[in-house]
Design a protein around this motif. Structure first.
Motif, PDB file in Angstrom:
ATOM      1  N   GLY A   1       7.259   0.387  -4.961  1.00  0.00           N
ATOM      2  CA  GLY A   1       8.322  -0.017  -4.064  1.00  0.00           C
ATOM      3  C   GLY A   1       7.925  -1.269  -3.292  1.00  0.00           C
ATOM      4  O   GLY A   1       6.761  -1.445  -2.914  1.00  0.00           O
ATOM      5  N   TYR A   2       8.886  -2.143  -3.058  1.00  0.00           N
ATOM      6  CA  TYR A   2       8.657  -3.424  -2.382  1.00  0.00           C
ATOM      7  C   TYR A   2       8.753  -3.268  -0.867  1.00  0.00           C
ATOM      8  O   TYR A   2       9.731  -2.708  -0.346  1.00  0.00           O
ATOM      9  N   VAL A   3       7.729  -3.774  -0.166  1.00  0.00           N
ATOM     10  CA  VAL A   3       7.742  -3.832   1.294  1.00  0.00           C
ATOM     11  C   VAL A   3       7.163  -5.182   1.710  1.00  0.00           C
ATOM     12  O   VAL A   3       6.040  -5.523   1.319  1.00  0.00           O
ATOM     13  N   ALA A   4       7.904  -5.957   2.477  1.00  0.00           N
ATOM     14  CA  ALA A   4       7.391  -7.227   3.005  1.00  0.00           C
ATOM     15  C   ALA A   4       6.743  -6.996   4.363  1.00  0.00           C
ATOM     16  O   ALA A   4       7.240  -6.203   5.168  1.00  0.00           O
ATOM     17  N   THR A   5       5.623  -7.692   4.622  1.00  0.00           N
ATOM     18  CA  THR A   5       4.980  -7.586   5.934  1.00  0.00           C
ATOM     19  C   THR A   5       5.177  -8.837   6.775  1.00  0.00           C
ATOM     20  O   THR A   5       4.762  -8.862   7.941  1.00  0.00           O
ATOM     21  N   ASN A   6       5.801  -9.864   6.191  1.00  0.00           N
ATOM     22  CA  ASN A   6       5.997 -11.134   6.906  1.00  0.00           C
ATOM     23  C   ASN A   6       4.673 -11.664   7.457  1.00  0.00           C
ATOM     24  O   ASN A   6       4.582 -12.102   8.604  1.00  0.00           O
ATOM     25  N   TYR A   7       3.656 -11.582   6.602  1.00  0.00           N
ATOM     26  CA  TYR A   7       2.310 -12.062   6.933  1.00  0.00           C
ATOM     27  C   TYR A   7       1.740 -11.349   8.168  1.00  0.00           C
ATOM     28  O   TYR A   7       1.085 -11.946   9.008  1.00  0.00           O
TER      29      TYR A   7
ATOM     30  N   TYR B   1      -7.316  -8.187  13.538  1.00  0.00           N
ATOM     31  CA  TYR B   1      -6.142  -7.379  13.873  1.00  0.00           C
ATOM     32  C   TYR B   1      -5.202  -7.259  12.683  1.00  0.00           C
ATOM     33  O   TYR B   1      -4.514  -6.242  12.519  1.00  0.00           O
ATOM     34  N   LYS B   2      -5.182  -8.273  11.815  1.00  0.00           N
ATOM     35  CA  LYS B   2      -4.372  -8.191  10.603  1.00  0.00           C
ATOM     36  C   LYS B   2      -5.005  -7.223   9.596  1.00  0.00           C
ATOM     37  O   LYS B   2      -4.298  -6.516   8.875  1.00  0.00           O
ATOM     38  N   TYR B   3      -6.332  -7.195   9.582  1.00  0.00           N
ATOM     39  CA  TYR B   3      -7.015  -6.216   8.735  1.00  0.00           C
ATOM     40  C   TYR B   3      -6.645  -4.804   9.175  1.00  0.00           C
ATOM     41  O   TYR B   3      -6.354  -3.930   8.343  1.00  0.00           O
ATOM     42  N   ASP B   4      -6.653  -4.571  10.465  1.00  0.00           N
ATOM     43  CA  ASP B   4      -6.297  -3.254  10.995  1.00  0.00           C
ATOM     44  C   ASP B   4      -4.852  -2.900  10.643  1.00  0.00           C
ATOM     45  O   ASP B   4      -4.558  -1.757  10.264  1.00  0.00           O
ATOM     46  N   TYR B   5      -3.966  -3.861  10.745  1.00  0.00           N
ATOM     47  CA  TYR B   5      -2.541  -3.692  10.401  1.00  0.00           C
ATOM     48  C   TYR B   5      -2.398  -3.273   8.933  1.00  0.00           C
ATOM     49  O   TYR B   5      -1.740  -2.272   8.613  1.00  0.00           O
ATOM     50  N   LEU B   6      -3.032  -4.034   8.039  1.00  0.00           N
ATOM     51  CA  LEU B   6      -2.918  -3.728   6.612  1.00  0.00           C
ATOM     52  C   LEU B   6      -3.652  -2.439   6.251  1.00  0.00           C
ATOM     53  O   LEU B   6      -3.242  -1.724   5.329  1.00  0.00           O
ATOM     54  N   SER B   7      -4.716  -2.138   6.960  1.00  0.00           N
ATOM     55  CA  SER B   7      -5.431  -0.886   6.719  1.00  0.00           C
ATOM     56  C   SER B   7      -4.539   0.313   7.023  1.00  0.00           C
ATOM     57  O   SER B   7      -4.495   1.287   6.250  1.00  0.00           O
TER      58      SER B   7
ATOM     59  N   ASN C   1     -14.482 -11.384   4.458  1.00  0.00           N
ATOM     60  CA  ASN C   1     -13.516 -12.307   5.045  1.00  0.00           C
ATOM     61  C   ASN C   1     -12.166 -12.274   4.333  1.00  0.00           C
ATOM     62  O   ASN C   1     -11.470 -13.292   4.245  1.00  0.00           O
ATOM     63  N   SER C   2     -11.826 -11.103   3.826  1.00  0.00           N
ATOM     64  CA  SER C   2     -10.555 -10.963   3.117  1.00  0.00           C
ATOM     65  C   SER C   2     -10.061  -9.532   3.268  1.00  0.00           C
ATOM     66  O   SER C   2     -10.680  -8.707   3.947  1.00  0.00           O
ATOM     67  N   TYR C   3      -8.961  -9.260   2.595  1.00  0.00           N
ATOM     68  CA  TYR C   3      -8.361  -7.919   2.629  1.00  0.00           C
ATOM     69  C   TYR C   3      -8.458  -7.238   1.260  1.00  0.00           C
ATOM     70  O   TYR C   3      -7.776  -6.250   1.000  1.00  0.00           O
ATOM     71  N   LEU C   4      -9.333  -7.766   0.389  1.00  0.00           N
ATOM     72  CA  LEU C   4      -9.385  -7.302  -0.994  1.00  0.00           C
ATOM     73  C   LEU C   4      -9.741  -5.831  -1.116  1.00  0.00           C
ATOM     74  O   LEU C   4      -9.285  -5.158  -2.042  1.00  0.00           O
ATOM     75  N   ASN C   5     -10.544  -5.309  -0.188  1.00  0.00           N
ATOM     76  CA  ASN C   5     -10.957  -3.906  -0.308  1.00  0.00           C
ATOM     77  C   ASN C   5      -9.878  -2.930   0.158  1.00  0.00           C
ATOM     78  O   ASN C   5     -10.074  -1.721   0.103  1.00  0.00           O
TER      79      ASN C   5
END
Length: 259
Positions: free
Chosen positions: A68-74, A118-124, A161-165
């Motif tokens: 399913g598609y979900v946008a996070t708007n970066y 904080y973006k890592y925490d958001y995506l986590s 330094n990324s969100y790859l994991n």
């Protein structure tokens, strides 16, 4: 090699037939397809009857995974809105009383590429909502930042330094074919040391290529990523809203050039 397909084609009768035909003809090719009925899941409700009729058909093919598609708007979109959209996809089977509407995971579009804690925490938190429990069959997560800089991909500190994991697949390059060929991109995108099974490349605006040249393009993409999608559609906002004339040949090329 496998295909990551933005299935933004409105599913009137027969519209998804090219995918069904390709999946049947090439059982060794894995398709991960993204459904996007309302620029998201039609928050708080079910999609229309065309989607309710077609999405269960995807389940009949063992080599098709549905996201399913979900946008996070970066990562600027309110996290509660993102979690609500995830919940809506998870609740489709119950809302429709149809277990075949269960999707396998979530495709997070417009994810950030530059690392910030904080973006890592958001995506986590967003990924955890997909990974925990049994609401999604494969608990599969894809991130699409549109571009991960080639310099970062080749950095020794890429994982820190990324969100790859946080994802099963990250789209490291979604751009025109011409930009893919640019030396500053092409060489560095193929020289990284990240597991290619975790990476995808999406190319649009391809020129009119022969099948032999398309085979070569797919081979070159495979040096950068194990997942791909290519289309010769050149109109912005229409790249993924129809099956291009090269779709069938692309699948053949992924299937080792099979005819």
């Amino acid at each position: 090699m496998s295909i990551l397909l933005p299935l933004y084609v409105y599913p009137i009768a027969g519209a998804w037939d090219p995918l069904y035909s390709a999946a049947k003809a090439h059982p060794d090719v894995d398709f991960t397809v993204i459904v996007n009925p309302c620029s998201g899941p039609c928050i708080g409700s079910l999609p229309d009857q065309y989607y309710l009729s077609e999405i269960p058909k995807l389940r009949t093919y063992e080599n098709i995974r549905t996201l399913g598609y979900v946008a996070t708007n970066y990562a600027t979109k309110n996290l509660s809105s993102v979690l609500a959209e995830i919940d809506t996809y998870a609740n489709w089977p119950k809302m429709a009383n149809n277990t075949k509407l269960k999707v396998d995971g979530i495709f997070f579009d417009e994810t950030p590429s530059t690392y910030e804690s904080y973006k890592y925490d958001y995506l986590s938190k967003a990924s955890t909502a997909v990974k925990n429990g049994t609401r999604f069959r494969d608990r599969f997560v894809v991130h699409n930042p549109g571009l991960v800089s080639p310099e970062l991909l080749n950095s020794k500190d890429i994982m820190q330094n990324s969100y790859l994991n946080l994802s099963d697949i990250t789209v490291i390059f979604e751009e025109t074919f011409d930009k893919w060929l640019d030396k500053s991109n092409f060489d560095k995108l193929q020289s990284h040391r990240i597991r290619r099974s975790k990476l995808a490349v999406i190319l649009h605006s391809l020129p009119d290529l022969s099948k032999r040249v398309l085979d070569f393009v797919v081979e070159q993409v495979e040096d950068a990523a194990d997942w791909l999608f290519v289309t010769d559609v050149k109109t912005k906002d229409e790249y993924y809203h129809g099956f291009s004339p090269i779709f069938a040949d692309m699948v053949k090329s992924v299937d080792g050039g099979a005819e």
